[in-house]
Motif scaffolding. Structure first.
Motif, PDB file in Angstrom:
ATOM      1  N   UNK A   1      57.644  72.273  80.557  1.00  0.00           N
ATOM      2  CA  UNK A   1      57.426  71.859  81.945  1.00  0.00           C
ATOM      3  C   UNK A   1      56.209  72.582  82.533  1.00  0.00           C
ATOM      4  N   UNK A   2      56.078  73.871  82.237  1.00  0.00           N
ATOM      5  CA  UNK A   2      54.946  74.661  82.715  1.00  0.00           C
ATOM      6  C   UNK A   2      53.630  74.076  82.215  1.00  0.00           C
ATOM      7  N   UNK A   3      53.591  73.687  80.943  1.00  0.00           N
ATOM      8  CA  UNK A   3      52.377  73.109  80.373  1.00  0.00           C
ATOM      9  C   UNK A   3      51.997  71.811  81.080  1.00  0.00           C
ATOM     10  N   UNK A   4      52.985  70.977  81.371  1.00  0.00           N
ATOM     11  CA  UNK A   4      52.728  69.720  82.073  1.00  0.00           C
ATOM     12  C   UNK A   4      52.207  69.994  83.481  1.00  0.00           C
ATOM     13  N   UNK A   5      52.875  70.896  84.187  1.00  0.00           N
ATOM     14  CA  UNK A   5      52.457  71.224  85.557  1.00  0.00           C
ATOM     15  C   UNK A   5      51.040  71.773  85.586  1.00  0.00           C
ATOM     16  N   UNK A   6      50.750  72.733  84.689  1.00  0.00           N
ATOM     17  CA  UNK A   6      49.438  73.383  84.673  1.00  0.00           C
ATOM     18  C   UNK A   6      48.310  72.398  84.398  1.00  0.00           C
ATOM     19  N   UNK A   7      48.603  71.376  83.608  1.00  0.00           N
ATOM     20  CA  UNK A   7      47.577  70.377  83.303  1.00  0.00           C
ATOM     21  C   UNK A   7      47.105  69.660  84.564  1.00  0.00           C
ATOM     22  N   UNK A   8      47.997  69.565  85.547  1.00  0.00           N
ATOM     23  CA  UNK A   8      47.659  68.855  86.782  1.00  0.00           C
ATOM     24  C   UNK A   8      47.277  69.801  87.927  1.00  0.00           C
ATOM     25  N   UNK A   9      47.835  71.012  87.944  1.00  0.00           N
ATOM     26  CA  UNK A   9      47.539  71.939  89.043  1.00  0.00           C
ATOM     27  C   UNK A   9      46.255  72.720  88.812  1.00  0.00           C
ATOM     28  N   UNK A  10      46.073  73.225  87.585  1.00  0.00           N
ATOM     29  CA  UNK A  10      44.873  74.012  87.284  1.00  0.00           C
ATOM     30  C   UNK A  10      43.826  73.211  86.523  1.00  0.00           C
ATOM     31  N   UNK A  11      44.214  72.015  86.069  1.00  0.00           N
ATOM     32  CA  UNK A  11      43.313  71.129  85.312  1.00  0.00           C
ATOM     33  C   UNK A  11      42.854  71.759  83.997  1.00  0.00           C
ATOM     34  N   UNK A  12      43.590  72.761  83.522  1.00  0.00           N
ATOM     35  CA  UNK A  12      43.217  73.437  82.282  1.00  0.00           C
ATOM     36  C   UNK A  12      43.982  72.813  81.118  1.00  0.00           C
ATOM     37  N   UNK A  13      43.443  71.709  80.621  1.00  0.00           N
ATOM     38  CA  UNK A  13      44.123  70.988  79.548  1.00  0.00           C
ATOM     39  C   UNK A  13      44.165  71.790  78.254  1.00  0.00           C
ATOM     40  N   UNK A  14      43.115  72.565  77.993  1.00  0.00           N
ATOM     41  CA  UNK A  14      43.076  73.353  76.763  1.00  0.00           C
ATOM     42  C   UNK A  14      44.235  74.355  76.730  1.00  0.00           C
ATOM     43  N   UNK A  15      44.484  75.014  77.871  1.00  0.00           N
ATOM     44  CA  UNK A  15      45.576  75.990  77.939  1.00  0.00           C
ATOM     45  C   UNK A  15      46.922  75.300  77.782  1.00  0.00           C
ATOM     46  N   UNK A  16      47.067  74.128  78.391  1.00  0.00           N
ATOM     47  CA  UNK A  16      48.323  73.379  78.270  1.00  0.00           C
ATOM     48  C   UNK A  16      48.549  72.937  76.832  1.00  0.00           C
ATOM     49  N   UNK A  17      47.480  72.488  76.171  1.00  0.00           N
ATOM     50  CA  UNK A  17      47.584  72.060  74.779  1.00  0.00           C
ATOM     51  C   UNK A  17      47.987  73.226  73.886  1.00  0.00           C
ATOM     52  N   UNK A  18      47.372  74.387  74.108  1.00  0.00           N
ATOM     53  CA  UNK A  18      47.716  75.560  73.306  1.00  0.00           C
ATOM     54  C   UNK A  18      49.188  75.930  73.470  1.00  0.00           C
ATOM     55  N   UNK A  19      49.671  75.860  74.707  1.00  0.00           N
ATOM     56  CA  UNK A  19      51.078  76.174  74.963  1.00  0.00           C
ATOM     57  C   UNK A  19      51.992  75.177  74.252  1.00  0.00           C
ATOM     58  N   UNK A  20      51.638  73.906  74.317  1.00  0.00           N
ATOM     59  CA  UNK A  20      52.455  72.867  73.684  1.00  0.00           C
ATOM     60  C   UNK A  20      52.428  72.968  72.164  1.00  0.00           C
ATOM     61  N   UNK A  21      51.260  73.289  71.597  1.00  0.00           N
ATOM     62  CA  UNK A  21      51.166  73.443  70.143  1.00  0.00           C
ATOM     63  C   UNK A  21      52.079  74.573  69.656  1.00  0.00           C
ATOM     64  N   UNK A  22      52.127  75.658  70.425  1.00  0.00           N
ATOM     65  CA  UNK A  22      53.010  76.774  70.064  1.00  0.00           C
ATOM     66  C   UNK A  22      54.474  76.353  70.144  1.00  0.00           C
TER      67      UNK A  22
END
Length: 283
Positions: free
Chosen positions: A105-126
């Motif tokens: 959920x954090x990864x999804x939220x961050x993708x839209x709030x901070x627009x940092x898709x790379x960080x969200x992708x890294x979190x999801x890959x882990x």
């Protein structure tokens, strides 16, 4: 919050001391602003309650806290509010399953709030590689679906296709024929429509529609019909019989009072009706 403050006989000024201003407390209580996770944590401590208190969260089947509220906020796309809640959960002692769920959920939220898709992708890959000993195909399919969406948004199309195929494999292998599965097909079909990949959009929309029909699922059915008919129209492959599907989806959208979707249907129906005489001449 105001109820608890009055229960402990505390003024706004007393609650605000060393945390924020009295004016901010007043605006928080009136739901005019959303406090940061740090501010909410300090307020909760001062009122001698857990942060769950502010969200009305209880244990669900003794497995995970806050799942329902996450689902509701994700559905309404209230990512900033949800991120505050999730941050609070991640600061508490949680199970491995809760850790995986809240980090998704954090990864999804961050993708839209901070627009940092790379960080969200890294979190999801882990998370995708994390074995927690608890089987939850809904969560696993959702993680790979989110990965597919974010990969596609940064232009990593090959990785996106691999992720969405993994999500589909999880759905098939676990016979996951529910709202989560339908959402996987709908969201990826939407991305394909946006990128004008109409053939694959048609494929995903058709699979989603079939799943709805075979399992009596109404969730997103009207939107899948819109994508299906829209893709066929963009491919100049729409038939007179497809108008019935248009009308069915349009009727469902009106029943649900989905104003945005109704407007989209009306626009497409107008275009369809303009093409109808030519199509009838061709037949």
């Amino acid at each position: 919050m105001i109820k608890r403050r009055k229960e402990v006989k505390m003024t706004q000024a007393e609650l605000a001391k060393d945390i924020c201003t009295q004016s901010q407390v007043s605006r928080i209580e009136k739901n005019e602003i959303m406090p940061s996770s740090e501010t909410l944590f300090l307020i909760a401590n001062k009122l001698n309650v857990s942060m769950d208190y502010f969200f009305g969260v209880e244990k669900v089947n003794n497995i995970i806290r806050g799942k329902k509220i996450c689902q509701d906020y994700l559905e309404s796309r209230e990512f900033e509010t949800l991120e505050v809640f999730v941050d609070a959960q991640l600061q508490t002692i949680i199970t491995d399953y809760e850790y995986k769920y809240f980090n998704w959920v954090k990864a999804v939220c961050s993708a839209y709030t901070s627009k940092d898709l790379e960080a969200s992708i890294q979190r999801l890959e882990e998370l995708a590689d994390k074995d927690i000993g608890v089987k939850d195909p809904d969560l696993d399919a959702s993680i790979f679906n989110s990965l597919a969406i974010f990969y596609r948004n940064i232009g990593e199309l090959h990785k996106a296709d691999r992720a969405i195929e993994k999500a589909k494999y999880i759905i098939r292998n676990n016979e996951l024929y529910n709202d989560t599965a339908v959402k996987v097909y709908y969201q990826y079909a939407t991305l394909l429509m946006i990128s004008e990949d109409y053939h694959r959009c048609l494929e995903f929309a058709q699979e989603g529609i079939n799943m709805c029909l075979d399992n009596n699922i109404m969730y997103l059915f009207d939107r899948l019909l819109y994508l299906y008919c829209g893709a066929k129209q963009d491919l100049n492959n729409i038939s007179v019989r497809d108008k019935d599907l248009f009308i069915l989806g349009y009727g469902l959208a009106k029943i649900k009072n989905d104003i945005d979707l109704v407007e989209l249907y009306e626009k497409e129906l107008t275009a369809f009706n303009n093409l109808l005489p030519k199509m009838e001449e061709a037949t």
